[in-house]
Design an enzyme around this catalytic site. Structure first.
Site, mmCIF file in Angstrom:
data_model
loop_
_atom_site.group_PDB
_atom_site.id
_atom_site.type_symbol
_atom_site.label_atom_id
_atom_site.label_comp_id
_atom_site.label_asym_id
_atom_site.label_seq_id
_atom_site.Cartn_x
_atom_site.Cartn_y
_atom_site.Cartn_z
ATOM 1 N N VAL A 297 0.742 -1.292 0.004
ATOM 2 C CA VAL A 297 0.131 0.129 0.033
ATOM 3 C C VAL A 297 1.024 1.440 0.018
ATOM 4 O O VAL A 297 0.498 2.291 -0.726
ATOM 5 C CB VAL A 297 -0.909 -0.064 1.307
ATOM 6 N N ASP A 344 -0.002 29.635 -39.832
ATOM 7 C CA ASP A 344 -0.669 30.286 -40.865
ATOM 8 C C ASP A 344 -0.352 31.910 -40.618
ATOM 9 O O ASP A 344 -0.144 32.337 -39.467
ATOM 10 C CB ASP A 344 -1.844 30.080 -40.871
ATOM 11 N N ASP A 666 -7.155 25.324 -40.596
ATOM 12 C CA ASP A 666 -8.412 25.634 -40.454
ATOM 13 C C ASP A 666 -9.293 24.883 -41.379
ATOM 14 O O ASP A 666 -10.528 24.733 -41.331
ATOM 15 C CB ASP A 666 -8.719 26.962 -40.507
ATOM 16 N N ASP A 670 -6.122 20.816 -44.454
ATOM 17 C CA ASP A 670 -5.314 20.917 -43.446
ATOM 18 C C ASP A 670 -5.226 19.859 -42.577
ATOM 19 O O ASP A 670 -4.331 19.597 -41.899
ATOM 20 C CB ASP A 670 -5.310 22.251 -42.624
ATOM 21 N N ASN A 732 6.837 8.069 -0.192
ATOM 22 C CA ASN A 732 6.404 6.712 -0.419
ATOM 23 C C ASN A 732 7.479 5.942 -0.214
ATOM 24 O O ASN A 732 7.606 4.745 0.522
ATOM 25 C CB ASN A 732 5.791 6.528 -1.722
ATOM 26 N N GLU A 735 8.421 6.004 3.361
ATOM 27 C CA GLU A 735 7.469 4.957 4.340
ATOM 28 C C GLU A 735 7.844 3.454 3.801
ATOM 29 O O GLU A 735 7.930 2.720 4.888
ATOM 30 C CB GLU A 735 6.006 5.148 3.753
ATOM 31 N N ASN A 761 -0.942 8.831 2.023
ATOM 32 C CA ASN A 761 -0.928 8.875 0.753
ATOM 33 C C ASN A 761 -2.187 9.668 0.154
ATOM 34 O O ASN A 761 -1.740 10.368 -0.898
ATOM 35 C CB ASN A 761 -1.007 7.429 -0.128
ATOM 36 N N THR A 764 -2.293 13.508 3.757
ATOM 37 C CA THR A 764 -1.103 14.277 4.150
ATOM 38 C C THR A 764 -0.020 14.489 2.765
ATOM 39 O O THR A 764 0.306 15.462 2.718
ATOM 40 C CB THR A 764 -0.220 13.521 5.220
ATOM 41 N N ASP A 765 -0.575 13.609 1.929
ATOM 42 C CA ASP A 765 0.436 13.752 0.595
ATOM 43 C C ASP A 765 -0.407 14.455 -0.461
ATOM 44 O O ASP A 765 0.063 15.320 -1.331
ATOM 45 C CB ASP A 765 0.764 12.303 -0.044
#
Length: 945
Positions: A297, A344, A666, A670, A732, A735, A761, A764-765
Site C-alpha cells: 500500500v 499560418d 483551419d 489541413d 512513499n 514509508e 498517501n 497528508t500527501d
C-alpha cells in the site's frame, strides 16, 4: 418532407432526380427559400447540422478498462488478502474496505476523464462554425453552418467549404475538390442539369455537392438535401470515431511509473518476508505478511491519479481563459515540449481585416485613409491634397478602377448594430469599402452595369473576370468608347499585367510599353515588400458577350487600370509572443499562401525572419525531393504560395529532423498536416469541424499569441506534475523503507497499518500535492529550451531525487522509530500505551511531509527567498493537514478508527523535532548546489550588471 433521408429510412437517391422533382419533394420555392417558421420546424425535426458522437466504447467497457492499471490491480490483491486476514481474526475488514474505496475512486476518476475527453469533441462543435450564405424569406443571409437545414437554398463560390450535402440548382463553371471524401486530389467539374442512375459511384455524382468538400472554381446555387450525420462526410466521421487514439506522453510515463513502482515493491516485499523469516523464524510469517501488505500500500501513490487529473483540469481551465481549448486532458502537458510552431499568417499572425492603404494608376499614386470596413476615408495625393467625390472627372482612370472594384466583387457590406460587417471574402469587402469612400456602391452601379457573365477565380489563372452590359454608365471612359459590353478583371498583378497590351492614362488608351510594364512590376514589388497584399485591375471593352468557358481567349489584350495595396495588419501582441518563443528555444515558422514578398515583410516585422533570409515558395517545394526539403527546413522560416499539401511535407521534414511540431490549420485539406503534427492546432472561429477533429487544441480567438500562452501553461503543468511526483514518491519510498526496517530490526508488530498509509498517501500527501499543482511558473520557465516529450519520467534527476530523499526520510524515521520503541518500552504511565511508538512514527512521517511540501516549491531557491503569497495554497494545505493529523491523535473516535494512541506533549514535540530535520536537509541541499554552481563558473568571468 417525407422524402428527406433520415436515420430510420434508406437514403434518398437525390442524384437521380431532376431539379423540379427535387424542389417538389423538399417543398421549397427557389426564389424565396424557406421561411423562418419552416427553418425552425426542420431544425427541430432533423437537428443541427453537426457531426454527432457515435456510441464508441460502452460506458461499462470504459469503466472496466480503468482497472487494468497495474498499481490498481496490486491494490485489489492487497485488499483481498487484508480482508481475508481480518475476517480470519473475526474483525471488521476496514483496511480492505478503505483500499477498495480508493481503487473505485481512482477508477471513477479515470472513467470521468475519458468521458470528458469524448464530450470535449461535442463541445468543439458548439464553437463558432463556418458561416454559410443562404436564401430565407426572400433575403440573402449568412448563418452558422450548424443552423443549415434540409431545403435551404445555399450559395457557393470559390474558396468556400460546402456545409451540407446539396443538389445543384444552377452553376457556373463549378469545380469541387472532393479529396475529403474520395481521396482524389484533382477537382471535379459539376453539372447541375444532370439526372444520374441510382448506382452512380460517389465520385461521379456530378449534380451533388458534398459536405466538407471545397469549391475551387466557379459559383453555384444548391438546395440542401442532407445535414449532420446524414451527409457523406457524416458516414466517414462515424468510421473515424471508431479508431482508438494513441496514448499521450503523460499516459506512457504514468504506465512506466506504475511498472517500476510495482516491480520495486514486489522485490522489496520478497526481501523483507525472506529476511524477516530468517531473523524471526516461521512464527513471524503472519506478522510479516501484514507488513508486506502495508508495504504494498505504501509504494502505490493512491492520490496521484486524482492529483494529476485535477492538475490537468486546472491547466485546461487556465488555457480556456487564455483562449485555448484543449481537446484531450493529458495533452495539456504535451504542449510544454513544443520546439517548433508552424503558423499560418492570415488571421493568426494578423488581424484578418483587410484595409486598403494605397491605390496606383498610371496617373496617380494615392494614399488611402480609414479603418476596418467603414466606407469612410480620404484619397491623398503625394502633396497631401485630397481627391473628393466631385473631383473624379479629373481622374477617369481612378474612376474606372473603382468601378472594377465594385463590379468584379461578390462580397456585401452591411451596416448592422452600429458597425460595418461583411458577407463574403474580406479582401473583396475591403475593395467595396475603398469604393464607398468616393460613393461608388453596388446599389447605384449595378443597374448601370448589370453583370451578365463571369469567369470565376481559379488557382491556375489567379484572377477573376465579370462581363457587364453597359447601360447609361456614369463613367467618362465607358461613355467615351460606348461599348455594348465591358469586362472587368482583377487578380494577381503579375499575371493580370501579362494579359494587358494597353494602359489607361487619364481617359486615353495607350499602348503598354515594356518600360511601363517594368515600372508597374517594380511598384508592385515595392508595395508587396511593405507587407501589402496587392491586386491588379484591368478592363476590356467588348462588342459581343464572350461564350462560357472562353476565359483564356477573352482575357487577352486587356487594358491596365492600376493596383490596389491592402494590409492585413499584424496583431500587436504577436511581436512579443515571437520574442518569448525565441527566448524559450521555440522556433516560429510562417506558412502562407500569400505573396513571398508580403510574407517576408510581415515575418521581418514580427521578428520571425531577418532581412535577406531565404523564402521557399510552393513552386520550389514541388521541385524538391523530401530529402532535399529535410536539409532545408532548419534554414527556412518563411514558406509562401504553398498549398495545404505542402504543409504536410514541411511537418514531416521537421519531425524527421527531430523537432516536436505544433501546426495550425483551419480547412479540410489541413487535416493531414494537423494529424501528422505532434500538436495540431485548429482555428476556433474560421476552422472547419474536420480540422478541429484532427487537432489537439483549438484557438478560440485564432491568435498566435494564444499558442505561446498555451505552450507556457503546458510547461508549467508538466513542471508541477514532476514536482508533486517527486514530493509524493519521495515520501512513499521513505514509508516503504521505514516499514521494511521494522522486522529486520526485530521490532514487534507493524509500525503503520494499511489504513494509516492510505491516510498519508491521500490526505497528508494529497492536499499539499494539490496545492503544488497550482504553483506559479518559475522565472525561467520561458527562458530555457523545451524538454523532450520522449524523456523518461525519471529523467533530469527526478529518479535520483526520489531515491535520495526517500533514503534520508527513512533514516530520520527509522532513527525516531528506534528511539521511540526504546522510550515507550521504559516510560510507562496511566493512559500511556506501550505501542504508542507506532503513532510517533506515523506522526513523524506525516509532519515531515509538510516541510517537504514547503521546501520542494523550488529546486534552487531557498524557502526564505520565495514569496509566501505567490502560492498561499501550499501553506493553507500544510496547516489544514497538520491539524487533521493532530485530530487523529487527540480526538477519541478518530483515534479508535485509525488505531492511533494518545501522545503526551513532550513526545509530540520530539516527533516535530525529527520531522523538521527533512526540511533542514532539503534547504542545506539547495545551499550546497548554489555553492557548487558558483564554483563551477570559471575564474575571471564576471556577471554582467
Amino acid at each position: 418532407m417525407s422524402a428527406i433521408s433520415s436515420g430510420q429510412h434508406p437514403p434518398v437517391p437525390w442524384h437521380t432526380f431532376d431539379i423540379d422533382t427535387t424542389l417538389e419533394k423538399l417543398q421549397v420555392d427557389p426564389a424565396t427559400g424557406l421561411s423562418s417558421a419552416e427553418v425552425l420546424e426542420r431544425l427541430e425535426q432533423y437537428g443541427p447540422n453537426e457531426l454527432q458522437e457515435t456510441a464508441g466504447r460502452s460506458p461499462w467497457i470504459i469503466l472496466l478498462d480503468q482497472f487494468k492499471n497495474i498499481m490498481l490491480l496490486m491494490l485489489i490483491g492487497v485488499a483481498f488478502v487484508s480482508g481475508f486476514l481480518a475476517i480470519q481474526e473475526k474483525e471488521f475488514p476496514k483496511d480492505a474496505v478503505a483500499i477498495m474505496l480508493i481503487v473505485i475512486l481512482n477508477g471513477v476518476l479515470g472513467y470521468l476523464q475519458e468521458s470528458r475527453a469524448e464530450k470535449a469533441l461535442a463541445a468543439l462543435k458548439s464553437l463558432a462554425s463556418p458561416l454559410v450564405r443562404v436564401l430565407r424569406d426572400g433575403k440573402l443571409l449568412e448563418v452558422a453552418a450548424k443552423d443549415v437545414v434540409p431545403g435551404d437554398i445555399m450559395f457557393l463560390e470559390a474558396g468556400v467549404q460546402v456545409a451540407a450535402d446539396a443538389r445543384l440548382l444552377e452553376e457556373s463553371n463549378l469545380q469541387i475538390r472532393e479529396s475529403a471524401l474520395t481521396g482524389e486530389a484533382h477537382s471535379v467539374e459539376k453539372d447541375a442539369p444532370l439526372s444520374l442512375a441510382e448506382n452512380t459511384p460517389l465520385g461521379d455524382r456530378l449534380n451533388i455537392v458534398f459536405c466538407g468538400t471545397e469549391v475551387v472554381k466557379g459559383r453555384a446555387k444548391a438546395i440542401v438535401v442532407g445535414t449532420g450525420m446524414h451527409t457523406e462526410l457524416g458516414k466517414i466521421a462515424a468510421l473515424i470515431q471508431g479508431v482508438e487514439s494513441e496514448d499521450t506522453p503523460l499516459q506512457r510515463r504514468m504506465t512506466q511509473l506504475g511498472n517500476v513502482l510495482v516491480t520495486g515493491a514486489l522485490i522489496v516485499v520478497a526481501l523483507v518476508v525472506l529476511g524477516g523469516t530468517l531473523v524471526q523464524g516461521m512464527d513471524a510469517f503472519s506478522n510479516l505478511l501484514e507488513i508486506s501488505l502495508s508495504m504494498a500500500v505504501a509504494i502505490v501513490p493512491e492520490g496521484l491519479p486524482a492529483v494529476i487529473t485535477v492538475t490537468l483540469a486546472l491547466g485546461t481551465q487556465r488555457m480556456v481563459k487564455r483562449h485555448a481549448l484543449i481537446r484531450k486532458l493529458p495533452a495539456v502537458e504535451t504542449l510544454g515540449s513544443v520546439t517548433t510552431i508552424c503558423s499560418d499568417k492570415t488571421g493568426t499572425l494578423t488581424q484578418n481585416k483587410m484595409v486598403v492603404q494605397g491605390v496606383e494608376t498610371a496617373s496617380h499614386s494615392l494614399t488611402v485613409t480609414g479603418e476596418g470596413y467603414q466606407p469612410t476615408g480620404d484619397f491623398l495625393r503625394a502633396d497631401g491634397s485630397k481627391i473628393g467625390v466631385g473631383q473624379l472627372g479629373d481622374a477617369p482612370d481612378l474612376e474606372t478602377l473603382l468601378l472594377s472594384c465594385v463590379q468584379c466583387n461578390d462580397a456585401v457590406l452591411q451596416y448592422e448594430n452600429n458597425d460595418w460587417g461583411i458577407v463574403g471574402d474580406p479582401t473583396e469587402a475591403a475593395l467595396l469599402a475603398l469604393a464607398g469612400k468616393l460613393e461608388f456602391t453596388s446599389d447605384r452601379l449595378s443597374p448601370q452595369l448589370p453583370r451578365i457573365a463571369e469567369f470565376p477565380f481559379s488557382s491556375e489563372r489567379k484572377r477573376m473576370s465579370v462581363v457587364c452590359r453597359v447601360s447609361n454608365a456614369e463613367s467618362k471612359v465607358l461613355t467615351q468608347n460606348s461599348p455594348p459590353f465591358v469586362m472587368f478583371t482583377k487578380g494577381s498583378p503579375e499575371l493580370t499585367l501579362g494579359c494587358c497590351t494597353q494602359v489607361l492614362i487619364g481617359n486615353q488608351l495607350q499602348p503598354l510599353s515594356e518600360a511601363q510594364r517594368q515600372q508597374i512590376l517594380a511598384r508592385n514589388n515595392d508595395l508587396a515588400s511593405r507587407g501589402l497584399r496587392v491586386l491588379g485591375f484591368a478592363y476590356k471593352p467588348l462588342s459581343v458577350q464572350p461564350p462560357e468557358g472562353s476565359e483564356e481567349q477573352a482575357e487577352r489584350e486587356l487594358v491596365w487600370l492600376g493596383m490596389v495595396g491592402m494590409l492585413d495588419a499584424p496583431r500587436p501582441e504577436v511581436r512579443e509572443a515571437v520574442v518569448k518563443c525565441r527566448r524559450a528555444g521555440i522556433r516560429v515558422i510562417m506558412i502562407t499562401g500569400d505573396h513571398q514578398l508580403t510574407a517576408s515583410a510581415i515575418a521581418q516585422d514580427l521578428g520571425i525572419a531577418q532581412e535577406g533570409d531565404r523564402v521557399l515558395i510552393g513552386q520550389q517545394l514541388e521541385e524538391m525531393s523530401q530529402d532535399e526539403l529535410e536539409r532545408e527546413v532548419d534554414h527556412v522560416s518563411v514558406y509562401a504560395r504553398v498549398s495545404p499539401e505542402h504543409k504536410l511535407r514541411i511537418v514531416q521534414a521537421l519531425q524527421k529532423r527531430g523537432k516536436f511540431v505544433a501546426m495550425t490549420g483551419d480547412g479540410v485539406n489541413d487535416a493531414p498536416a494537423l494529424k501528422q503534427a505532434d500538436i495540431g492546432i485548429a482555428m476556433g472561429i474560421t476552422g472547419t469541424d474536420v480540422s478541429k477533429e484532427a487537432s489537439d487544441m483549438v484557438l478560440l480567438d485564432d491568435n498566435f499569441a494564444t499558442i505561446v500562452a498555451a505552450t507556457e501553461e503546458g510547461r508549467v503543468v508538466y513542471t508541477n506534475i514532476r514536482r508533486f511526483i517527486k514530493y509524493i514518491l519521495g515520501s512513499n519510498i521513505g514509508e516503504l523503507l521505514t516499514i521494511a526496517a521494522a522486522p529486520l530490526l526485530g521490532l514487534p508488530g507493524v509500525p503503520l497499518t494499511p489504513l494509516q498509509i492510505l491516510w498519508m498517501n491521500l490526505v497528508t500527501d494529497g492536499f499539499p500535492a494539490l496545492a503544488l499543482a497550482v504553483e506559479p511558473p518559475e522565472p525561467d520557465v520561458m527562458y530555457r529550451p523545451p524538454f523532450s516529450p520522449r524523456e523518461n519520467i525519471f529523467a533530469r534527476g527526478l529518479g535520483l531525487y526520489m531515491v535520495r530523499i526517500g533514503i534520508v526520510f527513512a533514516i530520520i524515521s527509522i532513527a525516531l522509530m528506534m528511539w521511540a520503541y526504546s522510550h515507550t518500552s521504559t516510560v510507562q504511565g496511566e493512559g500511556l500505551d506501550p505501542d504508542r511508538w507506532k503513532t510517533m512514527v506515523f506522526t513523524t512521517l506525516c509532519v515531515a511531509q509538510m516541510g517537504h511540501a514547503i521546501a520542494i516549491r523550488s529546486h534552487s531557491q531557498l524557502t526564505i527567498q520565495l514569496n509566501p503569497f505567490s502560492n498561499p495554497y501550499v501553506f493553507g494545505a500544510v496547516i489544514i493537514t497538520t491539524i487533521l493529523q493532530f485530530m487523529l491523535i487527540y480526538v477519541a473516535p478518530l483515534r479508535a478508527f485509525f488505531g492511533t494512541h494518545w501522545l503526551p506533549l513532550n513526545e509530540l514535540a520530539i516527533c516535530l523535532g525529527f520531522s523538521s530535520l527533512l526540511f533542514v536537509w532539503l534547504e542545506l541541499e539547495k545551499v550546497f548546489f548554489q555553492v557548487f554552481q558558483s564554483r563551477k563558473q570559471p575564474a575571471g568571468i564576471q556577471q554582467k550588471p
